[in-house]
Design a protein around this motif. Structure first.
Motif, PDB file in Angstrom:
ATOM      1  N   SER A   1       0.850  -1.197   0.000  1.00  0.00           N
ATOM      2  CA  SER A   1       0.000   0.000   0.000  1.00  0.00           C
ATOM      3  C   SER A   1       0.883   1.243   0.000  1.00  0.00           C
ATOM      4  CB  SER A   1      -0.898   0.001   1.241  1.00  0.00           C
ATOM      5  OG  SER A   1      -0.099   0.134   2.405  1.00  0.00           O
ATOM      6  N   ASP A   2       0.308   2.361  -0.419  1.00  0.00           N
ATOM      7  CA  ASP A   2       1.069   3.619  -0.426  1.00  0.00           C
ATOM      8  C   ASP A   2       1.572   3.962   0.973  1.00  0.00           C
ATOM      9  OD1 ASP A   2       0.858   4.097  -3.157  1.00  0.00           O
ATOM     10  OD2 ASP A   2      -1.041   5.164  -2.939  1.00  0.00           O
ATOM     11  N   ALA A   3       0.739   3.741   1.984  1.00  0.00           N
ATOM     12  CA  ALA A   3       1.138   4.059   3.361  1.00  0.00           C
ATOM     13  C   ALA A   3       2.318   3.206   3.809  1.00  0.00           C
ATOM     14  CB  ALA A   3      -0.050   3.867   4.300  1.00  0.00           C
ATOM     15  N   LEU A   4       2.287   1.927   3.481  1.00  0.00           N
ATOM     16  CA  LEU A   4       3.374   1.038   3.883  1.00  0.00           C
ATOM     17  C   LEU A   4       4.651   1.362   3.113  1.00  0.00           C
ATOM     18  CD1 LEU A   4       4.385  -1.293   5.571  1.00  0.00           C
ATOM     19  CD2 LEU A   4       3.424  -2.862   3.856  1.00  0.00           C
ATOM     20  N   ARG A   5       4.512   1.597   1.830  1.00  0.00           N
ATOM     21  CA  ARG A   5       5.672   1.951   1.005  1.00  0.00           C
ATOM     22  C   ARG A   5       6.334   3.221   1.518  1.00  0.00           C
ATOM     23  NH1 ARG A   5       6.023   5.476  -2.837  1.00  0.00           N
ATOM     24  NH2 ARG A   5       3.783   5.719  -3.007  1.00  0.00           N
ATOM     25  N   THR A   6       5.541   4.222   1.843  1.00  0.00           N
ATOM     26  CA  THR A   6       6.064   5.491   2.345  1.00  0.00           C
ATOM     27  C   THR A   6       6.733   5.304   3.705  1.00  0.00           C
ATOM     28  OG1 THR A   6       4.377   6.704   1.121  1.00  0.00           O
ATOM     29  CG2 THR A   6       5.449   7.860   2.934  1.00  0.00           C
ATOM     30  N   ALA A   7       6.115   4.517   4.582  1.00  0.00           N
ATOM     31  CA  ALA A   7       6.700   4.274   5.903  1.00  0.00           C
ATOM     32  C   ALA A   7       8.055   3.590   5.787  1.00  0.00           C
ATOM     33  CB  ALA A   7       5.749   3.425   6.751  1.00  0.00           C
ATOM     34  N   PHE A   8       8.195   2.709   4.823  1.00  0.00           N
ATOM     35  CA  PHE A   8       9.454   1.988   4.648  1.00  0.00           C
ATOM     36  C   PHE A   8      10.520   2.860   3.989  1.00  0.00           C
ATOM     37  CE2 PHE A   8      11.978  -1.177   2.065  1.00  0.00           C
ATOM     38  CZ  PHE A   8      12.734  -1.641   3.123  1.00  0.00           C
ATOM     39  N   HIS A   9      10.162   3.499   2.888  1.00  0.00           N
ATOM     40  CA  HIS A   9      11.158   4.263   2.123  1.00  0.00           C
ATOM     41  C   HIS A   9      11.476   5.618   2.732  1.00  0.00           C
ATOM     42  CE1 HIS A   9      11.602   1.422  -1.117  1.00  0.00           C
ATOM     43  NE2 HIS A   9      10.289   1.339  -1.231  1.00  0.00           N
ATOM     44  N   HIS A  10      10.500   6.250   3.351  1.00  0.00           N
ATOM     45  CA  HIS A  10      10.711   7.619   3.837  1.00  0.00           C
ATOM     46  C   HIS A  10      10.534   7.778   5.343  1.00  0.00           C
ATOM     47  CE1 HIS A  10      10.802   8.684  -0.370  1.00  0.00           C
ATOM     48  NE2 HIS A  10       9.612   8.146  -0.545  1.00  0.00           N
ATOM     49  N   GLY A  11       9.927   6.790   5.987  1.00  0.00           N
ATOM     50  CA  GLY A  11       9.641   6.928   7.408  1.00  0.00           C
ATOM     51  C   GLY A  11      10.538   6.115   8.318  1.00  0.00           C
ATOM     52  N   GLY A  12      11.459   5.377   7.733  1.00  0.00           N
ATOM     53  CA  GLY A  12      12.387   4.627   8.557  1.00  0.00           C
ATOM     54  C   GLY A  12      11.852   3.329   9.137  1.00  0.00           C
ATOM     55  N   LEU A  13      10.755   2.791   8.592  1.00  0.00           N
ATOM     56  CA  LEU A  13      10.238   1.506   9.057  1.00  0.00           C
ATOM     57  C   LEU A  13      11.285   0.429   8.775  1.00  0.00           C
ATOM     58  CD1 LEU A  13       7.691  -0.014  10.162  1.00  0.00           C
ATOM     59  CD2 LEU A  13       7.098  -0.435   7.760  1.00  0.00           C
ATOM     60  N   PRO A  14      11.718  -0.302   9.798  1.00  0.00           N
ATOM     61  CA  PRO A  14      12.733  -1.340   9.587  1.00  0.00           C
ATOM     62  C   PRO A  14      12.234  -2.457   8.662  1.00  0.00           C
ATOM     63  CG  PRO A  14      12.453  -0.872  11.932  1.00  0.00           C
ATOM     64  CD  PRO A  14      11.346  -0.178  11.204  1.00  0.00           C
ATOM     65  N   TRP A  15      13.170  -3.074   7.951  1.00  0.00           N
ATOM     66  CA  TRP A  15      12.840  -4.130   6.999  1.00  0.00           C
ATOM     67  C   TRP A  15      12.002  -5.246   7.615  1.00  0.00           C
ATOM     68  CZ3 TRP A  15      11.884  -5.650   2.359  1.00  0.00           C
ATOM     69  CH2 TRP A  15      11.896  -6.989   2.039  1.00  0.00           C
ATOM     70  N   PRO A  16      12.363  -5.799   8.773  1.00  0.00           N
ATOM     71  CA  PRO A  16      11.529  -6.885   9.325  1.00  0.00           C
ATOM     72  C   PRO A  16      10.080  -6.455   9.583  1.00  0.00           C
ATOM     73  CG  PRO A  16      13.637  -6.791  10.461  1.00  0.00           C
ATOM     74  CD  PRO A  16      13.547  -5.560   9.606  1.00  0.00           C
ATOM     75  N   ASP A  17       9.900  -5.209  10.031  1.00  0.00           N
ATOM     76  CA  ASP A  17       8.539  -4.709  10.273  1.00  0.00           C
ATOM     77  C   ASP A  17       7.801  -4.518   8.954  1.00  0.00           C
ATOM     78  OD1 ASP A  17       9.101  -4.723  12.973  1.00  0.00           O
ATOM     79  OD2 ASP A  17       9.538  -2.576  13.060  1.00  0.00           O
ATOM     80  N   PHE A  18       8.494  -3.975   7.957  1.00  0.00           N
ATOM     81  CA  PHE A  18       7.888  -3.829   6.631  1.00  0.00           C
ATOM     82  C   PHE A  18       7.443  -5.192   6.116  1.00  0.00           C
ATOM     83  CE2 PHE A  18       8.410  -4.393   2.066  1.00  0.00           C
ATOM     84  CZ  PHE A  18       7.515  -3.455   1.579  1.00  0.00           C
ATOM     85  N   ALA A  19       8.327  -6.178   6.202  1.00  0.00           N
ATOM     86  CA  ALA A  19       8.010  -7.511   5.696  1.00  0.00           C
ATOM     87  C   ALA A  19       6.786  -8.097   6.395  1.00  0.00           C
ATOM     88  CB  ALA A  19       9.227  -8.425   5.862  1.00  0.00           C
ATOM     89  N   ASP A  20       6.708  -7.940   7.706  1.00  0.00           N
ATOM     90  CA  ASP A  20       5.546  -8.444   8.455  1.00  0.00           C
ATOM     91  C   ASP A  20       4.257  -7.743   8.024  1.00  0.00           C
ATOM     92  OD1 ASP A  20       7.165 -10.191   9.878  1.00  0.00           O
ATOM     93  OD2 ASP A  20       7.258  -8.907  11.667  1.00  0.00           O
ATOM     94  N   HIS A  21       4.309  -6.417   7.922  1.00  0.00           N
ATOM     95  CA  HIS A  21       3.117  -5.659   7.519  1.00  0.00           C
ATOM     96  C   HIS A  21       2.704  -5.994   6.082  1.00  0.00           C
ATOM     97  CE1 HIS A  21       2.799  -3.340  11.146  1.00  0.00           C
ATOM     98  NE2 HIS A  21       3.967  -2.737  10.980  1.00  0.00           N
ATOM     99  N   TYR A  22       3.672  -6.167   5.225  1.00  0.00           N
ATOM    100  CA  TYR A  22       3.373  -6.477   3.822  1.00  0.00           C
ATOM    101  C   TYR A  22       2.739  -7.864   3.702  1.00  0.00           C
ATOM    102  CZ  TYR A  22       4.114  -7.064  -1.213  1.00  0.00           C
ATOM    103  OH  TYR A  22       3.949  -7.283  -2.558  1.00  0.00           O
ATOM    104  N   ARG A  23       3.285  -8.836   4.423  1.00  0.00           N
ATOM    105  CA  ARG A  23       2.664 -10.175   4.419  1.00  0.00           C
ATOM    106  C   ARG A  23       1.229 -10.113   4.937  1.00  0.00           C
ATOM    107  NH1 ARG A  23       7.728 -11.570   6.587  1.00  0.00           N
ATOM    108  NH2 ARG A  23       9.083 -12.450   5.003  1.00  0.00           N
TER     109      ARG A  23
END
Length: 116
Positions: free
Chosen positions: A47-69
């Motif tokens: 989602s746009d919100a998740l993509r933005t949090a990861f690329h621009h908001g500093g969301l760590p990779w493991p958290d991004f992966a969990d949210h994306y799954r």
């Protein structure tokens, strides 16, 4: 079933098989001819919100992966992609991110091959 990943900016190769773009946004500065994609599957992208949090908001990779799954759990678009992949000997998932190890295509590749 062979599912590969590749940056969309790399030249297409005959052994790419069926080429699927898995980004929500069209890659900057890339023509449709040069991309040589067979399918643009926007709905499996984060989602746009998740993509933005990861690329621009500093969301760590493991958290991004969990949210994306979690976003993909039960998503009709993922089921569609599974059916598409099943019809091709080789499928290459294309992404635009610079990071070759931390992007949605890596997660999708695991989901598609682990479920096989």
């Amino acid at each position: 079933m062979d599912v590969r990943i590749k940056r969309v900016y790399e030249p297409p190769a005959p052994d790419d098989g069926f080429r699927v773009l898995v980004d929500r946004l069209w890659p900057r500065g890339l023509s449709k001819e040069r991309a040589a994609i067979d399918l643009w599957e926007k709905d499996v992208a984060p989602s746009d919100a998740l993509r933005t949090a990861f690329h621009h908001g500093g969301l760590p990779w493991p958290d991004f992966a969990d949210h994306y799954r979690a976003e993909l759990a039960g998503a009709p678009a993922l089921d569609e992609l599974r059916r598409t992949v099943a019809h091709h000997t080789t499928t290459t998932l294309l992404y635009a991110a610079h990071d070759e190890q931390h992007n949605q295509a890596v997660i999708l590749q695991h989901l598609l091959t682990d479920a096989a």
